[in-house]
Design an enzyme around this catalytic site. Structure first.
Site, PDB file in Angstrom:
ATOM      1  N   GLY A 173       0.768  -1.278  -0.090  1.00  0.00           N
ATOM      2  CA  GLY A 173      -0.018  -0.028   0.034  1.00  0.00           C
ATOM      3  C   GLY A 173       0.890   1.174   0.005  1.00  0.00           C
ATOM      4  O   GLY A 173       1.788   1.234   0.960  1.00  0.00           O
ATOM      5  N   TYR A 174       0.702   2.203  -0.922  1.00  0.00           N
ATOM      6  CA  TYR A 174       1.570   3.265  -1.318  1.00  0.00           C
ATOM      7  C   TYR A 174       0.766   4.540  -1.116  1.00  0.00           C
ATOM      8  O   TYR A 174       0.997   5.471  -2.252  1.00  0.00           O
ATOM      9  CB  TYR A 174       2.337   2.936  -2.297  1.00  0.00           C
ATOM     10  CG  TYR A 174       3.716   4.029  -2.375  1.00  0.00           C
ATOM     11  CD1 TYR A 174       4.554   3.767  -1.104  1.00  0.00           C
ATOM     12  CD2 TYR A 174       4.058   4.708  -3.213  1.00  0.00           C
ATOM     13  CE1 TYR A 174       5.943   4.544  -1.076  1.00  0.00           C
ATOM     14  CE2 TYR A 174       5.355   5.397  -3.224  1.00  0.00           C
ATOM     15  CZ  TYR A 174       5.930   5.487  -2.085  1.00  0.00           C
ATOM     16  OH  TYR A 174       7.324   6.188  -1.936  1.00  0.00           O
ATOM     17  N   ARG A 178      -0.996   7.748   1.316  1.00  0.00           N
ATOM     18  CA  ARG A 178      -0.452   8.379   2.615  1.00  0.00           C
ATOM     19  C   ARG A 178       0.674   7.754   3.416  1.00  0.00           C
ATOM     20  O   ARG A 178       1.751   8.021   3.886  1.00  0.00           O
ATOM     21  CB  ARG A 178      -1.179   9.510   3.147  1.00  0.00           C
ATOM     22  CG  ARG A 178      -2.028  10.527   2.045  1.00  0.00           C
ATOM     23  CD  ARG A 178      -2.873  11.607   3.068  1.00  0.00           C
ATOM     24  NE  ARG A 178      -3.600  12.419   2.208  1.00  0.00           N
ATOM     25  CZ  ARG A 178      -4.787  11.969   1.800  1.00  0.00           C
ATOM     26  NH1 ARG A 178      -5.510  10.893   1.931  1.00  0.00           N
ATOM     27  NH2 ARG A 178      -5.419  13.142   1.000  1.00  0.00           N
ATOM     28  N   GLY A 182      -2.373  -1.951   9.355  1.00  0.00           N
ATOM     29  CA  GLY A 182      -3.240  -0.719   9.890  1.00  0.00           C
ATOM     30  C   GLY A 182      -4.284  -0.521   8.949  1.00  0.00           C
ATOM     31  O   GLY A 182      -5.069   0.471   9.404  1.00  0.00           O
ATOM     32  N   THR A 183      -4.910  -1.414   8.101  1.00  0.00           N
ATOM     33  CA  THR A 183      -6.194  -1.215   7.702  1.00  0.00           C
ATOM     34  C   THR A 183      -7.362  -1.428   8.454  1.00  0.00           C
ATOM     35  O   THR A 183      -7.228  -2.545   9.180  1.00  0.00           O
ATOM     36  CB  THR A 183      -6.197  -2.103   6.217  1.00  0.00           C
ATOM     37  OG1 THR A 183      -5.127  -1.913   5.391  1.00  0.00           O
ATOM     38  CG2 THR A 183      -7.524  -1.816   5.339  1.00  0.00           C
ATOM     39  N   THR A 184      -8.279  -0.863   8.652  1.00  0.00           N
ATOM     40  CA  THR A 184      -9.661  -1.316   9.158  1.00  0.00           C
ATOM     41  C   THR A 184     -10.607  -1.580   8.304  1.00  0.00           C
ATOM     42  O   THR A 184     -10.609  -1.614   6.921  1.00  0.00           O
ATOM     43  CB  THR A 184      -9.929   0.063  10.188  1.00  0.00           C
ATOM     44  OG1 THR A 184     -10.369   1.075   9.149  1.00  0.00           O
ATOM     45  CG2 THR A 184      -8.858   0.430  11.039  1.00  0.00           C
ATOM     46  N   HIS A 234     -11.724  12.772  10.230  1.00  0.00           N
ATOM     47  CA  HIS A 234     -10.608  12.306   9.650  1.00  0.00           C
ATOM     48  C   HIS A 234     -10.583  13.024   8.170  1.00  0.00           C
ATOM     49  O   HIS A 234     -11.481  13.616   7.882  1.00  0.00           O
ATOM     50  CB  HIS A 234     -10.379  10.936   9.309  1.00  0.00           C
ATOM     51  CG  HIS A 234     -10.095  10.207  10.592  1.00  0.00           C
ATOM     52  ND1 HIS A 234     -10.974   9.823  11.765  1.00  0.00           N
ATOM     53  CD2 HIS A 234      -8.862   9.602  11.162  1.00  0.00           C
ATOM     54  CE1 HIS A 234     -10.018   9.106  12.653  1.00  0.00           C
ATOM     55  NE2 HIS A 234      -8.994   9.104  12.154  1.00  0.00           N
ATOM     56  N   HIS A 235      -9.686  12.943   7.360  1.00  0.00           N
ATOM     57  CA  HIS A 235      -9.505  13.499   6.171  1.00  0.00           C
ATOM     58  C   HIS A 235     -10.478  12.814   5.084  1.00  0.00           C
ATOM     59  O   HIS A 235     -11.101  12.027   5.409  1.00  0.00           O
ATOM     60  CB  HIS A 235      -7.908  13.321   5.417  1.00  0.00           C
ATOM     61  CG  HIS A 235      -7.606  11.841   5.484  1.00  0.00           C
ATOM     62  ND1 HIS A 235      -8.121  11.194   4.376  1.00  0.00           N
ATOM     63  CD2 HIS A 235      -7.065  11.084   6.475  1.00  0.00           C
ATOM     64  CE1 HIS A 235      -7.535   9.866   4.734  1.00  0.00           C
ATOM     65  NE2 HIS A 235      -6.927   9.692   5.638  1.00  0.00           N
ATOM     66  N   LYS A 242     -10.460   9.315   3.883  1.00  0.00           N
ATOM     67  CA  LYS A 242     -10.648   8.070   4.673  1.00  0.00           C
ATOM     68  C   LYS A 242     -12.134   7.365   4.320  1.00  0.00           C
ATOM     69  O   LYS A 242     -13.127   8.210   4.385  1.00  0.00           O
ATOM     70  CB  LYS A 242     -10.421   8.397   6.243  1.00  0.00           C
ATOM     71  CG  LYS A 242     -10.483   7.138   7.094  1.00  0.00           C
ATOM     72  CD  LYS A 242     -10.398   7.545   8.552  1.00  0.00           C
ATOM     73  CE  LYS A 242     -10.521   6.274   9.415  1.00  0.00           C
ATOM     74  NZ  LYS A 242      -9.839   5.389   9.123  1.00  0.00           N
ATOM     75  N   GLY A 244     -12.056   3.094  13.109  1.00  0.00           N
ATOM     76  CA  GLY A 244     -11.988   1.763  14.082  1.00  0.00           C
ATOM     77  C   GLY A 244     -11.822   2.291  15.527  1.00  0.00           C
ATOM     78  O   GLY A 244     -12.200   1.572  16.363  1.00  0.00           O
TER      79      GLY A 244
END
Length: 226
Positions: A7-8, A10, A74-76, A133-134, A137, A143
């Site tokens: 995953g690339y 942010r 870190g993915t929810t 959040h931004h 998202k 989460g």
């Protein structure tokens, strides 16, 4: 330590920046699921750091586990499939650490909320949880917010929930409680994605040598207690 970054967006770019600065070796950077399935050099990594999107997360985790890598995820938005991932991780003999939020401050907020919920229940407080959040998202509520709300509800509280997706807000979680003639507020703001990236890199170091599925809270608590 040899890392694969999966995953690339942010977060992937921030992990790369801090990892190189800290002396990690970046074996490969994977930008899509198709690329993940075709890259043979990924087996040279020791740990994969995965920040993608909910629809891709489980497939990515299974592929990485089958390749023999320990994983930081870190993915929810995929936690309804935890049992499925746990079974694959156990079969492959790797370690996986996951979290909705890899900031140490969020971990401390969880611990405070666990303690606070018991007392707010006795005070018959009204409670609300807000997060922002931004605009990029995709999952809402976050989460982290879900975890805060679940903890408060377990204490017997009714919780009003709201969220906002706007601009470039990195992360803000806010608990507001009202009882009697008093208001109690608890805030956690992330000023930069570097906070999440540092936590993810710490998790990459702590997951080595472990087998199974762990929350970031589990391994961070052990680290802080050591």
């Amino acid at each position: 330590m040899r890392l694969a970054i999966v995953g690339y967006g942010r977060m992937g770019r921030e992990v790369e920046r801090l990892a190189r600065r800290a002396g990690f070796e970046i074996v490969c950077i994977i930008k899509s699921r198709k690329e993940l399935e075709s890259r043979l050099d990924i087996v040279n990594a020791e740990v994969a750091v995965e920040f993608t999107e909910p629809a891709a997360a489980v497939g990515n985790l299974i592929h990485l586990a089958q390749a023999g890598l320990d994983i930081v995820c870190g993915t929810t938005g995929w936690y309804d499939r935890l049992d499925e991932v746990r079974e694959v991780v156990s079969r492959c003999g790797v370690g996986v650490v996951y979290a909705p939020n890899f900031s140490v401050g969020a971990f401390l907020m969880f611990r405070i909320v666990e303690w606070l919920g018991q007392h707010l229940t006795r005070l018959k407080a009204e409670v609300g949880v807000f997060e922002a959040h931004h605009s990029g998202k995709k999952d809402a509520p976050s989460g982290t917010a879900k975890r805060i709300v679940e903890t408060l509800k377990k204490s017997g509280l009714k919780v009003d929930e709201s969220w906002l997706r706007v601009g470039g807000v990195v992360g803000w979680h806010f608990l507001l409680s009202d009882f009697g003639d008093e208001t109690l507020e608890l805030h956690h703001r992330v000023r930069s994605r570097a906070a999440f990236a540092r936590g993810a890199l710490l998790a990459a170091q702590l997951i080595r040598g472990r087998k199974g599925l762990f929350s970031f809270e589990q391994i961070l608590q052990e680290f802080l207690n050591a």
